[in-house]
Design an enzyme around this catalytic site. Structure first.
Site, PDB file in Angstrom:
ATOM      1  N   ASP A  64     -67.538   0.651 -10.259  1.00 12.02           N
ATOM      2  CA  ASP A  64     -67.823   1.381  -8.955  1.00 12.02           C
ATOM      3  C   ASP A  64     -66.544   2.104  -8.712  1.00 12.02           C
ATOM      4  OD1 ASP A  64     -68.160   2.137  -6.439  1.00 12.02           O
ATOM      5  OD2 ASP A  64     -69.079   0.188  -5.622  1.00 12.02           O
ATOM      6  N   ASN A  91     -67.394  13.393 -12.827  1.00 15.52           N
ATOM      7  CA  ASN A  91     -68.731  13.974 -12.247  1.00 15.52           C
ATOM      8  C   ASN A  91     -69.127  13.145 -11.236  1.00 15.52           C
ATOM      9  OD1 ASN A  91     -71.651  15.082 -12.599  1.00 15.52           O
ATOM     10  ND2 ASN A  91     -71.697  12.999 -13.043  1.00 15.52           N
ATOM     11  N   TYR A 153     -68.295  17.381   2.590  1.00 12.43           N
ATOM     12  CA  TYR A 153     -68.422  17.555   1.298  1.00 12.43           C
ATOM     13  C   TYR A 153     -68.028  19.095   0.736  1.00 12.43           C
ATOM     14  CZ  TYR A 153     -71.055  17.999  -3.191  1.00 12.43           C
ATOM     15  OH  TYR A 153     -71.507  18.162  -4.439  1.00 12.43           O
ATOM     16  N   LYS A 157     -64.843  18.935  -2.165  1.00 11.09           N
ATOM     17  CA  LYS A 157     -65.160  19.814  -3.255  1.00 11.09           C
ATOM     18  C   LYS A 157     -64.024  20.936  -3.164  1.00 11.09           C
ATOM     19  CE  LYS A 157     -68.194  17.634  -5.307  1.00 11.09           C
ATOM     20  NZ  LYS A 157     -68.043  16.814  -6.690  1.00 11.09           N
TER      21      LYS A 157
END
Length: 256
Positions: A64, A91, A153, A157
């Site tokens: 995890d 990823n 988010y 990113k």
């Protein structure tokens, strides 16, 4: 240039979506794999299938990556000089359906850790080993959200894109390239796990994983720092840079 066949690639979030497609295409190219994910049963099944299809060897790490212990296990593997990893694909990730103020802050912290801290830590471990050898590739799976105002988010990113731009500039002269692959909406389990209604976006906006990964690997082979798969999304992101922010937030998220 691509890595010679027989080298090893480590992929996080390797059992589904883009991670599974990276594993498949890298195996097809002849690379051995280290697959990292939380679901041990699914990992074992994926590893066996890839070995049978492509005659490569696989290792699995059940971890995890929102947990320090899980991250440490992958760092240890990346740091093993006797078994070099030449390609790292960061990823693993997840999205949050609700707005920032509606989310539990502990969930936001897990989100930030997985999207920013974990790839930073794994890249640090990989870079140390790669720079000693004078070769290696790191692929960071980012998103077109990095260029848009789309909450935490997008912010996470955006960090990954900025880091990749700098790292590629800093380390490519030493033989190590770092590439941020920034897909738009893609048909994977990502949005299903968010329980998001995918009909909010028209069909033409959806990409297929094989194309995203194929273009991402080619961009890495050519030493690009940032790559947006598909002409339609490259055009859209170019337009987004000159449009008012209120027009570039994208379709609203809603539960299915």
């Amino acid at each position: 240039m691509g890595m010679p066949t027989g080298t090893t690639a480590l992929i996080t979030g390797a059992t589904a979506g883009l991670g599974a497609e990276f594993a498949r295409q890298l195996a097809e190219q002849g690379h051995h794999l280290v697959l990292v994910a939380r679901d041990g049963e699914r990992l074992a099944a994926s590893a066996a299938e890839l070995e049978n299809l492509y005659s490569i060897s696989t290792e699995v790490i059940v971890a995890d990556l929102t947990d320090d212990g899980g991250v440490a296990a992958v760092v240890e593997r990346l740091s093993d000089e006797a078994r070099p990893v030449e390609i790292l694909v960061n990823n693993a990730g997840f999205g949050l359906l609700k707005s920032f103020e509606e989310n539990d802050i502990e969930e936001e912290k897990r989100h930030l850790k997985l999207l920013v801290e974990t790839p930073m830590v794994l890249s640090h471990a990989a870079l140390r080993a790669m720079l000693q050898r004078g070769s290696g590739k790191i692929i960071n799976v980012a998103s077109v959200a990095a260029f848009l105002p789309r909450g935490t988010y997008s912010a996470a990113k955006g960090w990954l894109v900025g880091f990749s731009r700098w790292a590629n500039l800093a380390y490519s002269p030493q033989g190590v390239t770092v590439t941020a692959v920034c897909p738009g909406l893609t048909h994977t389990e990502f949005h299903d796990r968010m329980e998001m209604d995918k009909s909010v976006a028209p069909q033409w906006m959806w990409l297929h994983p094989d194309r995203v990964v194929r273009e991402g690997l080619a961009a890495s082979d050519h030493g690009k720092a940032v790559w947006i798969p598909s002409k339609r999304y490259r055009f859209m992101m170019a337009a987004a840079q000159v449009l008012p922010a209120r027009l570039t937030t994208g379709p609203p998220r809603r539960a299915r």
